[in-house]
Design an enzyme around this catalytic site. Structure first.
Site, PDB file in Angstrom:
ATOM      1  N   HIS A  24       0.836  -1.211   0.000  1.00 40.84           N
ATOM      2  CA  HIS A  24       0.000   0.000   0.000  1.00 40.84           C
ATOM      3  C   HIS A  24       0.867   1.257   0.000  1.00 40.84           C
ATOM      4  O   HIS A  24       0.504   2.265  -0.587  1.00 40.84           O
ATOM      5  CB  HIS A  24      -0.945  -0.006   1.214  1.00 40.84           C
ATOM      6  CG  HIS A  24      -2.019  -1.054   1.104  1.00 40.84           C
ATOM      7  ND1 HIS A  24      -3.337  -0.796   1.376  1.00 40.84           N
ATOM      8  CD2 HIS A  24      -1.960  -2.359   0.727  1.00 40.84           C
ATOM      9  CE1 HIS A  24      -4.064  -1.909   1.172  1.00 40.84           C
ATOM     10  NE2 HIS A  24      -3.230  -2.867   0.795  1.00 40.84           N
ATOM     11  N   ASP A 115      -6.003   5.678   2.006  1.00 48.34           N
ATOM     12  CA  ASP A 115      -6.111   4.280   1.616  1.00 48.34           C
ATOM     13  C   ASP A 115      -7.605   3.935   1.619  1.00 48.34           C
ATOM     14  O   ASP A 115      -8.306   4.207   2.595  1.00 48.34           O
ATOM     15  CB  ASP A 115      -5.353   3.453   2.675  1.00 48.34           C
ATOM     16  CG  ASP A 115      -4.968   2.090   2.175  1.00 48.34           C
ATOM     17  OD1 ASP A 115      -5.843   1.417   1.617  1.00 48.34           O
ATOM     18  OD2 ASP A 115      -3.801   1.697   2.360  1.00 48.34           O
ATOM     19  N   THR A 137      -5.728   0.350  -3.898  1.00 47.18           N
ATOM     20  CA  THR A 137      -4.496  -0.377  -4.240  1.00 47.18           C
ATOM     21  C   THR A 137      -4.819  -1.734  -4.861  1.00 47.18           C
ATOM     22  O   THR A 137      -3.930  -2.541  -5.081  1.00 47.18           O
ATOM     23  CB  THR A 137      -3.608  -0.585  -2.990  1.00 47.18           C
ATOM     24  OG1 THR A 137      -4.337  -1.388  -2.065  1.00 47.18           O
ATOM     25  CG2 THR A 137      -3.222   0.721  -2.333  1.00 47.18           C
ATOM     26  N   GLN A 338      12.882  -5.570  -6.306  1.00 45.39           N
ATOM     27  CA  GLN A 338      12.043  -6.305  -7.270  1.00 45.39           C
ATOM     28  C   GLN A 338      11.969  -5.681  -8.666  1.00 45.39           C
ATOM     29  O   GLN A 338      12.011  -6.388  -9.666  1.00 45.39           O
ATOM     30  CB  GLN A 338      10.633  -6.507  -6.706  1.00 45.39           C
ATOM     31  CG  GLN A 338       9.748  -7.328  -7.626  1.00 45.39           C
ATOM     32  CD  GLN A 338       8.578  -7.952  -6.920  1.00 45.39           C
ATOM     33  OE1 GLN A 338       8.759  -8.712  -5.965  1.00 45.39           O
ATOM     34  NE2 GLN A 338       7.382  -7.658  -7.360  1.00 45.39           N
ATOM     35  N   HIS A 353       2.608 -14.405  -6.238  1.00 45.33           N
ATOM     36  CA  HIS A 353       1.344 -14.622  -5.514  1.00 45.33           C
ATOM     37  C   HIS A 353       0.242 -13.731  -6.089  1.00 45.33           C
ATOM     38  O   HIS A 353      -0.888 -13.802  -5.641  1.00 45.33           O
ATOM     39  CB  HIS A 353       1.562 -14.331  -4.029  1.00 45.33           C
ATOM     40  CG  HIS A 353       1.785 -12.877  -3.696  1.00 45.33           C
ATOM     41  ND1 HIS A 353       2.633 -12.063  -4.428  1.00 45.33           N
ATOM     42  CD2 HIS A 353       1.263 -12.078  -2.732  1.00 45.33           C
ATOM     43  CE1 HIS A 353       2.619 -10.847  -3.903  1.00 45.33           C
ATOM     44  NE2 HIS A 353       1.797 -10.825  -2.884  1.00 45.33           N
ATOM     45  N   TRP A 356      -1.298  -7.135  -6.094  1.00 45.46           N
ATOM     46  CA  TRP A 356      -1.575  -6.258  -7.237  1.00 45.46           C
ATOM     47  C   TRP A 356      -0.344  -5.494  -7.703  1.00 45.46           C
ATOM     48  O   TRP A 356      -0.138  -5.272  -8.895  1.00 45.46           O
ATOM     49  CB  TRP A 356      -2.752  -5.326  -6.948  1.00 45.46           C
ATOM     50  CG  TRP A 356      -3.106  -4.482  -8.126  1.00 45.46           C
ATOM     51  CD1 TRP A 356      -3.276  -3.138  -8.145  1.00 45.46           C
ATOM     52  CD2 TRP A 356      -3.322  -4.923  -9.492  1.00 45.46           C
ATOM     53  NE1 TRP A 356      -3.577  -2.714  -9.418  1.00 45.46           N
ATOM     54  CE2 TRP A 356      -3.603  -3.791 -10.261  1.00 45.46           C
ATOM     55  CE3 TRP A 356      -3.271  -6.173 -10.122  1.00 45.46           C
ATOM     56  CZ2 TRP A 356      -3.845  -3.850 -11.634  1.00 45.46           C
ATOM     57  CZ3 TRP A 356      -3.508  -6.249 -11.487  1.00 45.46           C
ATOM     58  CH2 TRP A 356      -3.792  -5.095 -12.222  1.00 45.46           C
ATOM     59  N   ASN A 357       0.519  -5.081  -6.766  1.00 49.19           N
ATOM     60  CA  ASN A 357       1.718  -4.355  -7.195  1.00 49.19           C
ATOM     61  C   ASN A 357       2.629  -5.257  -8.017  1.00 49.19           C
ATOM     62  O   ASN A 357       3.107  -4.869  -9.078  1.00 49.19           O
ATOM     63  CB  ASN A 357       2.484  -3.802  -5.998  1.00 49.19           C
ATOM     64  CG  ASN A 357       1.662  -2.778  -5.258  1.00 49.19           C
ATOM     65  OD1 ASN A 357       1.508  -1.654  -5.706  1.00 49.19           O
ATOM     66  ND2 ASN A 357       1.066  -3.185  -4.145  1.00 49.19           N
ATOM     67  N   SER A 358       2.862  -6.460  -7.517  1.00 47.90           N
ATOM     68  CA  SER A 358       3.739  -7.385  -8.246  1.00 47.90           C
ATOM     69  C   SER A 358       3.168  -7.659  -9.638  1.00 47.90           C
ATOM     70  O   SER A 358       3.905  -7.690 -10.630  1.00 47.90           O
ATOM     71  CB  SER A 358       3.879  -8.700  -7.482  1.00 47.90           C
ATOM     72  OG  SER A 358       4.570  -8.475  -6.280  1.00 47.90           O
ATOM     73  N   GLU A 361       3.610  -4.614 -11.823  1.00 47.36           N
ATOM     74  CA  GLU A 361       5.034  -4.422 -12.126  1.00 47.36           C
ATOM     75  C   GLU A 361       5.456  -5.365 -13.258  1.00 47.36           C
ATOM     76  O   GLU A 361       6.088  -4.943 -14.231  1.00 47.36           O
ATOM     77  CB  GLU A 361       5.880  -4.664 -10.865  1.00 47.36           C
ATOM     78  CG  GLU A 361       5.745  -3.545  -9.835  1.00 47.36           C
ATOM     79  CD  GLU A 361       6.193  -3.940  -8.427  1.00 47.36           C
ATOM     80  OE1 GLU A 361       6.780  -5.030  -8.258  1.00 47.36           O
ATOM     81  OE2 GLU A 361       5.944  -3.151  -7.488  1.00 47.36           O
TER      82      GLU A 361
HETATM   83  O1  LIG Z   1      11.586  -9.073  -2.526  1.00 48.94           O
HETATM   84  C1  LIG Z   1      10.724  -8.233  -2.763  1.00 48.94           C
HETATM   85  C2  LIG Z   1       9.340  -8.538  -2.768  1.00 48.94           C
HETATM   86  C3  LIG Z   1       8.441  -7.531  -3.020  1.00 48.94           C
HETATM   87  N1  LIG Z   1       8.871  -6.255  -3.244  1.00 48.94           N
HETATM   88  C4  LIG Z   1       7.892  -5.172  -3.506  1.00 48.94           C
HETATM   89  O2  LIG Z   1       6.867  -5.210  -2.517  1.00 48.94           O
HETATM   90  C5  LIG Z   1       5.625  -4.904  -3.103  1.00 48.94           C
HETATM   91  C6  LIG Z   1       4.674  -6.039  -2.760  1.00 48.94           C
HETATM   92  O3  LIG Z   1       3.372  -5.675  -3.104  1.00 48.94           O
HETATM   93  P1  LIG Z   1       2.297  -6.727  -3.657  1.00 48.94           P
HETATM   94  O4  LIG Z   1       2.834  -7.472  -4.788  1.00 48.94           O
HETATM   95  O5  LIG Z   1       1.034  -5.973  -3.933  1.00 48.94           O
HETATM   96  O6  LIG Z   1       2.121  -7.783  -2.521  1.00 48.94           O
HETATM   97  P2  LIG Z   1       1.726  -7.689  -0.941  1.00 48.94           P
HETATM   98  O7  LIG Z   1       2.854  -7.162  -0.203  1.00 48.94           O
HETATM   99  O8  LIG Z   1       1.279  -9.059  -0.603  1.00 48.94           O
HETATM  100  O9  LIG Z   1       0.473  -6.663  -0.948  1.00 48.94           O
HETATM  101  C7  LIG Z   1      -0.768  -6.604  -0.269  1.00 48.94           C
HETATM  102  O10 LIG Z   1      -1.396  -5.426  -0.829  1.00 48.94           O
HETATM  103  C8  LIG Z   1      -1.705  -5.502  -2.226  1.00 48.94           C
HETATM  104  C9  LIG Z   1      -2.317  -4.185  -2.646  1.00 48.94           C
HETATM  105  O11 LIG Z   1      -3.561  -3.993  -2.028  1.00 48.94           O
HETATM  106  C10 LIG Z   1      -2.640  -6.673  -2.513  1.00 48.94           C
HETATM  107  O12 LIG Z   1      -2.883  -6.771  -3.904  1.00 48.94           O
HETATM  108  C11 LIG Z   1      -2.030  -7.956  -1.972  1.00 48.94           C
HETATM  109  O13 LIG Z   1      -2.896  -9.037  -2.192  1.00 48.94           O
HETATM  110  C12 LIG Z   1      -1.727  -7.779  -0.487  1.00 48.94           C
HETATM  111  O14 LIG Z   1      -1.173  -8.958   0.046  1.00 48.94           O
HETATM  112  C13 LIG Z   1       5.846  -4.746  -4.603  1.00 48.94           C
HETATM  113  O15 LIG Z   1       5.856  -3.383  -4.955  1.00 48.94           O
HETATM  114  C14 LIG Z   1       7.224  -5.360  -4.835  1.00 48.94           C
HETATM  115  O16 LIG Z   1       7.960  -4.715  -5.849  1.00 48.94           O
HETATM  116  C15 LIG Z   1      10.213  -5.957  -3.251  1.00 48.94           C
HETATM  117  O17 LIG Z   1      10.606  -4.819  -3.472  1.00 48.94           O
HETATM  118  N2  LIG Z   1      11.095  -6.954  -3.000  1.00 48.94           N
END
Ligand SMILES: O=c1ccn([C@@H]2O[C@H](COP(=O)(O)OP(=O)(O)O[C@H]3O[C@H](CO)[C@@H](O)[C@H](O)[C@H]3O)[C@@H](O)[C@H]2O)c(=O)[nH]1
Length: 464
Positions: A24, A115, A137, A338, A353, A356-358, A361
Site C-alpha cells: 500500500h 487508503d 491499491t 524487485q 502470488h 496487485w503491485n507485483s 510491475e
Molecule cells: O523481494 C521483494 C518482494 C516484493 N517487493 C515489492 O513489494 C511490493 C509487494 O506488493 P504486492 O505485490 O502488492 O504484494 P503484498 O505485499 O502481498 O500486498 C498486499 O497489498 C496488495 C495491494 O492492495 C494486494 O494486492 C495484496 O494481495 C496484499 O497482500 C511490490 O511493490 C514489490 O515490488 C520488493 O521490493 N522486494
C-alpha cells in the site's frame, strides 16, 4: 524529459495516508511523487511504528511525516488485527492534530488522499472542511466483486448454487476466481471488516483514485465510473521503468525490508538472458511448511535458474538440505530490489502470488508470469493474468489445497521453454508493457486523469 513544474509558496497541499504495508505504501508514495512533479505540495504520512525504516522530511520531492499510530518508534504489532485496532484508536486524533497544525501555516491542507480501506478519514476530513478521496491499491474488478458481495443478488445466488458467476462488465468467473474474503472472514475478521468498509461513504468522495489504467480494465472501469467518479492513475511504478519523464524517480525508495540488492544483481548478471525464474510472494503471504517444500522441489525439478525471495520469517520452512542441493541453480534472498530484478534481461518469468503491485510491475515490464495466488484479491488477479490479459499461466491447486511440485514444474516449463504457448504469452506481455507506458506518458489515459485532478485542486485554490 518533462521538467518538474515550479512549485510556488501557495501550491495546493495534499495529505496522503496509506496503511503501512509495503503493497500500500509503494503505490501511494509513487502517486505522491507524480503529484509533486505536477506542482502540488504533498505530505505522505507514515506511522510511528515504522520507525527508522521510513525516511522523514523532504525526500523525493515530497514531504514525509510521522503520524502517531498507537505504537512507539519501531514497536511492532503481534497480529494484523491487533494493529488495526490500535491504529484506529490513535490515528483519528493524530490526523486531526496534524491538519490543525497545517491550518495555521501558509499551506493548509486542501485534500486528503486516503487508503480506500480507511474510509473514516473522509468523514474526519469533511468535519474539518476538507475534501478527500480514496486511493484503491487493488483492481477495479476486485472492488466491483466486493461491491456485488455487499449487494447480494447474482453473486450471492451463484455462490449458493456453486455455479459460474456472471456479473456486468466482468468475465465469467468460477468460485475460485473470487477474492478470498468474498467467501467469508475466515481467521481475518479485522481485515475483512476493513475490506468491506470501503463502500461505507463512497458516494461522498469527490475522486476515486485507482492504481490501474483504463486500457487494462476498460469495461469494468466504465461500469464503475457510471456509479462513481473513478479515475485510474496507474501503473504507479517509478517513472524510469515506464515513461522515463522523471529522471530522479528510479526506485520506490521506502522499504520496510532490507533488499539484498548487490547479491541479486551480480547473480543475475552471471546468467543467460531469459533463463531465470524470479519467485516472490510479496510482503505478507505465509505458505504452509508442506507447500514451501513442494515449491522448493518444484523449482528444482523445473531445471531453470531461480532467484527466490524467502522473507526472514519464512526461512525455517525451506527444506534443510535444499539450498546446498541447488546451489548451482538458485539463489535465495530475504528481500530483493524487485523492479530492478524484473527489468533484468536474465529474468524470463515471474512466479508470483499476484499481489496487485507485483502483477502490475510484471505487466508493465513485460515479464511473463506463473500465478500462484494465496488470498484476498490474488485469485482474481491470477484469473485476469491467465485468461484476460493472457500474460501467464495459473497454477492448479490440488483437491487438498496443495500445489504439487509436478504442477510447479509444468507451469514454469510452459512459460519458459520454447513453444507456441510461450510465444503467445511473450507477445501479449510486450503488448501490455507498451500500453502501460502509454497510459503514464504525456497525454496517456492515466496522465490525463492526474492532470485533471491537479487542475481541479489548483483551480479551487484560485477561487478562494
Ligand atoms: O523481494 C521483494 C518482494 C516484493 N517487493 C515489492 O513489494 C511490493 C509487494 O506488493 P504486492 O505485490 O502488492 O504484494 P503484498 O505485499 O502481498 O500486498 C498486499 O497489498 C496488495 C495491494 O492492495 C494486494 O494486492 C495484496 O494481495 C496484499 O497482500 C511490490 O511493490 C514489490 O515490488 C520488493 O521490493 N522486494
Amino acid at each position: 524529459m518533462e521538467m518538474r513544474k515550479q512549485r510556488t509558496g501557495s501550491a495546493s497541499h495534499v495529505l496522503v495516508l496509506p496503511l503501512p504495508i509495503q503493497g500500500h505504501i509503494n503505490p501511494m508514495l509513487q502517486f505522491s511523487k507524480r503529484l509533486a512533479s505536477k506542482g502540488l505540495k504533498v505530505t505522505l504520512l507514515t506511522p510511528t511504528s515504522t520507525g527508522n525504516s521510513m525516511p522523514q522530511g523532504n525526500v523525493f520531492s515530497i514531504n514525509i511525516e510521522h503520524i502517531f499510530d498507537g505504537y512507539k518508534e519501531g514497536e511492532r504489532a503481534a497480529t494484523a488485527d491487533e494493529y488495526i485496532e490500535r491504529f484506529m484508536g490513535a490515528v483519528p486524533l493524530s490526523l486531526t492534530e496534524l491538519i490543525e497544525k497545517y491550518s495555521a501555516t501558509q499551506t493548509p491542507v486542501k485534500f486528503i488522499i486516503y487508503d480506500s480501506i480507511l474510509p473514516w478519514v473522509l468523514d474526519l476530513a469533511k468535519s474539518l472542511g476538507i475534501e478527500g478521496g480514496p486511493f484503491f491499491t487493488q483492481t477495479c474488478a476486485v472492488t466491483a466483486l466486493y461491491y456485488h458481495k455487499l449487494q447480494g443478488g447474482a453473486l450471492k445466488t451463484a455462490m449458493e448454487e456453486k455455479s459460474l458467476v456472471s456479473l456486468p462488465s466482468l468475465p465469467q468467473l468460477e468460485l475460485n476466481d473470487l477474492p478470498s474474503l468474498v467467501h467469508g472472514p475466515g481467521s481475518y475478521p479485522g481485515v475483512y471488516g476493513l475490506i468491506f468498509s470501503q463502500f461505507s461513504n463512497i458516494d461522498e468522495a469527490s475522486w476515486l483514485l485507482w492504481n490501474t489504467f483504463n486500457e487494462l480494465e476498460d469495461e469494468i472501469v466504465d461500469w464503475m465510473a457510471s456509479k462513481w467518479p473513478v479515475k485510474p492513475i496507474g501503473p504507479t511504478i517509478p517513472s524510469m521503468f515506464l515513461d522515463k519523464r522523471l529522471e530522479d524517480d528510479k526506485e520506490y525508495g521506502i522499504s520496510l525490508f532490507n533488499p539484498n540488492s548487490e547479491t541479486c544483481m551480480k547473480w543475475l548478471d552471471s546468467k543467460e538472458p531469459g533463463s531465470v525464474v524470479y519467485v516472490s510472494f510479496g510482503s505478507l503471504a505465509a505458505l504452509t511448511d508442506d507447500q514451501m517444500a513442494e515449491l522448493a522441489w518444484g523449482l528444482k525439478r523445473s531445471n531453470a535458474h531461480f532467484l527466490w525471495v524467502v522473507r526472514e520469517s519464512e526461512k525455517q520452512k525451506v527444506p534443510a538440505n535444499f539450498a546446498e542441493e541447488t546451489a548451482e541453480m538458485g539463489l535465495i534472498v530475504t528481500w530483493s530490489p524487485q523492479l530492478e530484478v524484473l527489468a533484468h534481461k536474465s529474468v524470463g518469468c515471474f512466479m508470483t502470488h499476484c499481489g496487485w503491485n507485483s502483477t502490475l510491475e510484471a505487466l508493465s515490464l513485460g515479464v511473463p508470469m506463473v500465478a500462484m495466488p494465496q488470498w484476498t484479491d490474488q485469485p482474481t488477479n491470477a484469473k485476469f493474468v491467465a485468461d484476460v490479459w493472457q500474460v501467464g499461466v495459473r497454477i492448479k491447486v490440488g483437491e487438498n489445497g496443495m500445489v504439487t511440485r509436478e504442477e510447479i514444474e509444468r507451469c514454469i516449463t510452459e512459460v519458459m521453454m520454447d513453444g507456441e504457448r510461450r510465444d503467445e504469452i511473450r507477445t501479449n506481455s510486450e503488448k501490455w508493457k507498451k500500453l502501460a507506458i502509454m497510459a503514464m506518458d504525456e497525454g496517456g489515459s492515466s496522465d490525463k486523469n492526474i492532470e485533471e485532478f491537479v487542475a481541479k485542486l489548483e483551480s479551487k485554490q484560485q477561487l478562494q
